[in-house]
Enzyme design. Sequence first.
Site, PDB file in Angstrom:
ATOM      1  N   HIS A 126      48.268  27.485  34.219  1.00 55.44           N
ATOM      2  CA  HIS A 126      48.842  26.871  35.421  1.00 55.44           C
ATOM      3  C   HIS A 126      50.213  27.535  35.653  1.00 55.44           C
ATOM      4  CE1 HIS A 126      50.861  23.618  37.704  1.00 55.44           C
ATOM      5  NE2 HIS A 126      49.656  23.164  37.999  1.00 55.44           N
ATOM      6  N   ASP A 203      50.343  23.637  26.378  1.00 55.94           N
ATOM      7  CA  ASP A 203      50.295  22.799  27.578  1.00 55.94           C
ATOM      8  C   ASP A 203      49.086  21.869  27.452  1.00 55.94           C
ATOM      9  OD1 ASP A 203      49.616  21.767  30.042  1.00 55.94           O
ATOM     10  OD2 ASP A 203      49.855  23.635  31.145  1.00 55.94           O
ATOM     11  N   GLN A 206      45.790  19.031  30.529  1.00 55.14           N
ATOM     12  CA  GLN A 206      44.376  18.747  30.792  1.00 55.14           C
ATOM     13  C   GLN A 206      43.619  18.367  29.516  1.00 55.14           C
ATOM     14  OE1 GLN A 206      43.209  18.355  33.700  1.00 55.14           O
ATOM     15  NE2 GLN A 206      44.713  19.394  34.974  1.00 55.14           N
ATOM     16  N   LYS A 229      48.049  12.327  35.022  1.00 58.39           N
ATOM     17  CA  LYS A 229      46.692  12.852  34.837  1.00 58.39           C
ATOM     18  C   LYS A 229      45.922  12.047  33.799  1.00 58.39           C
ATOM     19  CE  LYS A 229      48.231  17.562  35.853  1.00 58.39           C
ATOM     20  NZ  LYS A 229      47.654  17.844  37.174  1.00 58.39           N
ATOM     21  N   CYS A 369      47.120  26.076  41.571  1.00 57.56           N
ATOM     22  CA  CYS A 369      48.349  26.524  40.884  1.00 57.56           C
ATOM     23  C   CYS A 369      48.005  27.490  39.754  1.00 57.56           C
ATOM     24  CB  CYS A 369      49.153  25.348  40.329  1.00 57.56           C
ATOM     25  SG  CYS A 369      49.677  24.214  41.592  1.00 57.56           S
TER      26      CYS A 369
HETATM   27  C1  LIG Z   1      47.011  22.766  32.875  1.00 55.87           C
HETATM   28  C2  LIG Z   1      48.138  22.197  33.685  1.00 55.87           C
HETATM   29  N1  LIG Z   1      49.391  22.415  33.296  1.00 55.87           N
HETATM   30  C3  LIG Z   1      50.447  21.929  33.973  1.00 55.87           C
HETATM   31  C4  LIG Z   1      50.273  21.188  35.110  1.00 55.87           C
HETATM   32  C5  LIG Z   1      51.482  20.683  35.840  1.00 55.87           C
HETATM   33  O1  LIG Z   1      51.561  19.302  35.734  1.00 55.87           O
HETATM   34  P1  LIG Z   1      52.652  18.485  36.559  1.00 55.87           P
HETATM   35  O2  LIG Z   1      52.469  18.869  37.995  1.00 55.87           O
HETATM   36  O3  LIG Z   1      52.307  17.067  36.277  1.00 55.87           O
HETATM   37  O4  LIG Z   1      53.976  18.879  36.021  1.00 55.87           O
HETATM   38  C6  LIG Z   1      48.988  20.935  35.564  1.00 55.87           C
HETATM   39  C7  LIG Z   1      48.768  20.178  36.814  1.00 55.87           C
HETATM   40  O5  LIG Z   1      47.779  20.362  37.490  1.00 55.87           O
HETATM   41  C8  LIG Z   1      47.889  21.450  34.830  1.00 55.87           C
HETATM   42  O6  LIG Z   1      46.643  21.229  35.226  1.00 55.87           O
END
Ligand SMILES: Cc1ncc(COP(=O)(O)O)c(C=O)c1O
Length: 412
Positions: A126, A203, A206, A229, A369
């Site tokens: 992301h 990260d 997910q 999420k 993203c």
């Molecule tokens: C794998 C992953 N990392 C990071 C993020 C970013 O999360 P946030 O927008 O809650 O900071 C997302 C959001 O879709 C994501 O799917």
Amino acid sequence: MLKTEVLDIEKVRADFPILKRTVHGKRLVYLDNSNTTQKPKTVIHALVDYYYRHNSNVHRAVYVLAEEATESYEGARRKVAGFVGAAAKELVFVRGTTEATNLVRFAWGETNVKKGDLLVSTLMEHHSNIVPWQLLARSKGATLKFVGLNSDGTLDMESFESLLRESPKLVAVTHCSNVLGTINDVAKICAKARAAGATTLVDGAQAVPHMPVDIKSFRPDFYAFSGHKMLGPTGIGALLAKKELLEEMEPFQGGGEMIREVFLDHSTWNDVPYKFEAGTVNIADAIGLGAAVDYLADLGMDKVREHEVRLLDYALRALAEVKGFHQYGPLDLRKRAGVISFNFADVHPHDLATVLDEEGIAIRSGHHCAQPLMRWLDVTATSRASFHVYNSYDDIDALKTGLKKAGGIFKV
Ligand SMILES: Cc1ncc(COP(=O)(O)O)c(C=O)c1O
């Protein structure tokens, strides 16, 4: 209704008030859970109860409301940390995964990364696990390189190992891809990165909402996730790191609460994790996230995962029967979360999503993203259906019917 038999779907659905509403006169079929999930009544009630009965600032005052608010906020910290196998002192409340990676960029990166250092990320990240490292590399004169992917959407471990031979300072990798659903072997990745002397950031945005996660089992230096999420409120998430590492790091933001003493020419810092929580914190949403963790823990994360595996299995079979459907990501269910990114003949994902919306079906369309990954897939965008605890086979049947209808409209 045909069910996975893992979760009591009727009971779960009754816990989510929004699922009672209709969209364009149709039952709401919510399949955009990788984007954000819906909230159970217990989470909504926790927010309302806080503002109705306990609202006050934390860590500052001695009256009853302040003590109640502080106890609820710190109780949420204990719960959320415990949910992923960490101690409360190792959890910094942040706005979400994006703020967590940016915190690491500034508070760890600015002092630890030097000119000429190598930072490693992957092609499936992301943007929040790419852009902060681009900014860090630019400000420090470091280089950023990416681990490649295999054709099935898994990480190319040979490319990873060859980057490790260049002794990277940081390895930043996702636990689970928000596009491909790929679940990375973070135990192996962290062990190899550690052996190569790299600091690791995983990260978990997910992963934590969808499967049991025990960070003790893979020992990342940093682990990040977002509350919204995982059935919790927006604006709250977590960064986890060992206490000693947090203690070594510079503060992220300066202001109230993060200090021990302030003089005109210098200041000293509060204990961790408070050193990283400057200003008035997001009390209500942290408490709401604690309630979300209680909800998920009551269901059992093993069951949540098994439920999603069954939905994924059913969906991959059902949707493969629809002419024009082409999905991305590994077919091995054990290596994949309940996410299906797909294209539908040459119909633009936004057009498809608009037609599905008319049927009450909410899916995501766009680049998610993850533009470098879109380029690797050689597409500009995909459609994406993603599951959570309240989805069942009837939602997938609705998606299949919606796709067939769109196929008629767009002459697929
Ligand atoms: C794998 C992953 N990392 C990071 C993020 C970013 O999360 P946030 O927008 O809650 O900071 C997302 C959001 O879709 C994501 O799917």
